[in-house]
Design a protein around this motif. Structure first.
Motif, short mmCIF file in Angstrom:
data_model
loop_
_atom_site.label_atom_id
_atom_site.label_comp_id
_atom_site.label_asym_id
_atom_site.label_seq_id
_atom_site.Cartn_x
_atom_site.Cartn_y
_atom_site.Cartn_z
N ILE A 196 0.96 -1.04 -0.32
CA ILE A 196 0.08 -0.65 -0.42
C ILE A 196 1.06 1.31 0.32
CG2 ILE A 196 -1.93 -1.27 0.82
CD1 ILE A 196 -1.10 0.26 3.56
N HIS A 197 0.57 2.63 -0.67
CA HIS A 197 0.67 3.60 0.06
C HIS A 197 0.10 4.41 0.31
CE1 HIS A 197 4.08 7.47 -0.90
NE2 HIS A 197 2.43 7.31 -1.80
N VAL A 198 0.41 5.30 1.65
CA VAL A 198 -0.91 6.15 2.21
C VAL A 198 -0.41 7.64 2.04
CG1 VAL A 198 -2.01 6.75 4.59
CG2 VAL A 198 -1.55 4.11 3.66
N VAL A 199 -1.02 8.83 2.25
CA VAL A 199 -0.28 10.32 2.27
C VAL A 199 -1.22 10.77 2.75
CG1 VAL A 199 0.07 12.65 0.97
CG2 VAL A 199 0.22 10.11 -0.19
N SER A 200 -0.81 11.92 3.62
CA SER A 200 -1.58 12.02 4.83
C SER A 200 -1.55 14.34 3.85
CB SER A 200 -1.47 12.86 6.12
OG SER A 200 -1.11 14.16 6.38
N ARG A 201 -3.13 14.45 4.41
CA ARG A 201 -2.77 16.05 3.20
C ARG A 201 -2.81 16.94 4.24
NH1 ARG A 201 -7.88 14.93 -1.07
NH2 ARG A 201 -7.05 14.97 -2.52
N SER A 202 -2.73 16.95 5.15
CA SER A 202 -2.50 17.73 6.74
C SER A 202 -1.10 18.31 6.97
CB SER A 202 -3.41 16.86 8.03
OG SER A 202 -2.35 17.87 8.87
N THR A 203 -1.51 19.01 7.21
CA THR A 203 0.38 20.04 7.42
C THR A 203 0.49 20.19 8.91
OG1 THR A 203 -0.73 21.99 7.88
CG2 THR A 203 -0.32 21.63 5.54
N ARG A 204 -0.32 19.56 9.79
CA ARG A 204 -0.02 19.18 11.00
C ARG A 204 1.04 17.99 11.39
NH1 ARG A 204 -5.43 19.68 14.04
NH2 ARG A 204 -3.88 19.85 15.54
N ARG A 205 2.01 17.76 12.10
CA ARG A 205 2.63 16.81 12.08
C ARG A 205 2.26 15.51 12.87
NH1 ARG A 205 5.31 14.75 16.56
NH2 ARG A 205 4.29 16.57 18.41
N GLN A 206 1.25 15.24 13.73
CA GLN A 206 0.43 14.43 14.12
C GLN A 206 0.08 13.89 12.66
OE1 GLN A 206 0.00 17.11 15.09
NE2 GLN A 206 -0.90 17.07 16.61
N GLY A 207 -1.12 14.49 11.30
CA GLY A 207 -1.42 13.88 10.34
C GLY A 207 -0.11 13.35 9.53
N ARG A 208 0.70 13.83 9.42
CA ARG A 208 1.77 12.94 8.51
C ARG A 208 2.16 11.80 9.15
NH1 ARG A 208 3.89 18.69 8.98
NH2 ARG A 208 5.82 17.97 9.69
N GLU A 209 2.20 12.04 10.28
CA GLU A 209 2.84 10.99 11.44
C GLU A 209 2.18 9.64 11.40
OE1 GLU A 209 4.18 12.01 15.39
OE2 GLU A 209 5.45 12.82 14.76
N ARG A 210 0.43 9.71 11.54
CA ARG A 210 0.11 9.11 10.97
C ARG A 210 0.07 8.50 10.02
NH1 ARG A 210 -5.57 8.65 9.31
NH2 ARG A 210 -7.20 7.07 10.48
N ALA A 211 -0.05 9.23 8.91
CA ALA A 211 0.12 8.26 7.38
C ALA A 211 1.12 7.67 7.51
CB ALA A 211 0.28 9.64 6.77
N GLU A 212 2.73 7.76 7.71
CA GLU A 212 3.58 7.11 7.79
C GLU A 212 3.64 5.43 8.75
OE1 GLU A 212 6.81 7.22 6.27
OE2 GLU A 212 5.00 9.09 5.19
N ARG A 213 2.78 6.05 9.39
CA ARG A 213 2.84 4.68 10.55
C ARG A 213 1.67 3.72 10.55
NH1 ARG A 213 1.13 7.25 14.56
NH2 ARG A 213 -1.72 6.61 14.12
#
Length: 380
Positions: A196-213
């Motif tokens: 899979i591949h998951v991307v966050s559209r959020s500019t907030r760190r929590q959103g990016r970290e969730r997508a990476e997780r």
């Protein structure tokens, strides 16, 4: 450029063989639902007509083990013999989400019973002349742990126990592989899960970290099998023999679960996902499931083939592409006719209509992957 050689044909056909219980308790049996159990010989012959000589297929544990240690092979033996008669090479799923009702999947007995069943199945294959079986012990461990242990989508239909279920399934897979190799040392194992591949559209760190997780959770079961994660489970690199990656049009999404359009700069080309997987594990790859529904079938297969060719030219060892499901099937949730296959529903004589547009595309794509005879010549 890598030259595939593990399977009799570069294109494989995957028979839908799920046997799980849905959230409402109803057990599915897609081998029966597609009538593949009745017409296995016809099905293998039909695929051979399209130069598909290797398949994924399933043994139905819940039908086979009628009581603890008591095995009835009548549901699978005709399929084994049909494959042999048609010279079809089979990757056998020993458990595709379903297990006998008398076992608690979270108890040690599940591991013990599964290993014993795997050994018995291997003896059966050996007695039928298959000395080097191709086996997927447990299908989609990471996906199963999420669907059954985190969101209660299907059995065991619990929540907040996904990691526990994943560890248990890994234990069972390892025990099964050890049991299989005691009987057939030349057995090969395909460890299958979605890529899979998951991307966050959020500019907030929590959103990016969730997508990476989320993105890296796809590797958890494979890491456990390798011994990189929770080494106390007993994993080691040899258990990651062949890496089976499942890839569909919905395997890339934003963190809010909206699919990433293929023309978006956020969409990661499939060949790069394959490169990521190969770089992480260094194992040969099989596209273990891929396909789309209705008129999307042809452009999707074309895209996957284009991407696999790029990967091969980069010497990434992709050994084959399995079209899955290779026949139409009744939908899990509502029994609707899912038109996903090269072959349609069987008639009363066991004949299946061919989706000619996909057949024509496969003829074109085979030329892309022409190779010198290897296993095909040896098994002719």
């Amino acid at each position: 450029m890598h030259q595939p050689s593990l399977f009799k044909s570069f294109f494989l056909g995957g028979f839908e063989c799920s046997t799980h219980r849905r959230r409402d308790g109803r057990r599915l049996d897609l081998i029966a639902g597609t009538r593949h159990d009745q017409y296995a010989s016809n099905d293998y012959a039909a695929l051979a007509h399209h130069a598909i000589h290797s398949v994924r297929d399933g043994m139905r544990w819940h039908l086979i083990e009628t009581a603890k240690g008591r095995y009835d092979w009548s549901s699978v033996l005709p399929m084994i013999r049909a494959a042999k008669a048609q010279r079809t090479q089979v990757i056998w799923d020993l458990c595709h989400y379903g297990w006998p009702d008398d076992i608690d999947i979270f108890k040690a007995e599940f591991v013990e019973r599964f290993a014993a069943y795997a050994a018995a199945a291997t003896r059966l294959l050996r007695d039928e002349g298959i000395e080097a079986p191709l086996i997927t012990p447990l299908n989609e461990i990471s996906f199963w742990a999420w669907a059954g242990g985190s969101v209660a989508h299907f059995n065991p239909t619990v929540r907040r126990r996904g990691d526990e279920l994943k560890c248990q399934l890994v234990r069972a897979a390892i025990a099964a592989m050890e049991a299989v190799r005691e009987i057939s040392p030349r057995a090969r194992f395909i460890q299958v899960d979605p890529i899979i591949h998951v991307v966050s559209r959020s500019t907030r760190r929590q959103g990016r970290e969730r997508a990476e997780r989320l993105k890296f959770e796809q590797y958890a079961a494979w890491d456990m099998l390798c011994g990189e994660l929770y080494p106390e489970l007993g994993g080691k690199p040899a258990y990651m023999d062949i890496m089976g990656v499942n890839y569909y049009p919905h395997n890339q999404w934003y963190a809010n679960r909206q699919d990433i359009p293929m023309d978006s700069p956020d969409y990661r080309p499939f060949h790069k996902l394959l490169a990521d997987a190969y770089q992480r594990y260094g194992k040969p790859l099989l596209i273990a499931e891929t396909g789309a529904e209705s008129e999307r079938r042809v452009p999707w297969v074309r895209y996957v083939c284009e991407q696999v060719e790029i990967a091969l030219r980069q010497n990434i060892p992709v050994e084959g592409i399995c079209l899955y499901p290779i026949t139409d099937y009744p939908g899990w949730e509502n029994n609707r006719h899912c038109r996903t296959g090269l072959l349609g529903y069987a008639d009363a004589q066991g004949q299946r209509p061919v989706f000619s547009a996909l057949a024509d595309e496969l003829t074109l794509q085979r030329r892309r992957f022409q190779r010198q005879p290897t296993l095909e010549a040896l098994n002719a």
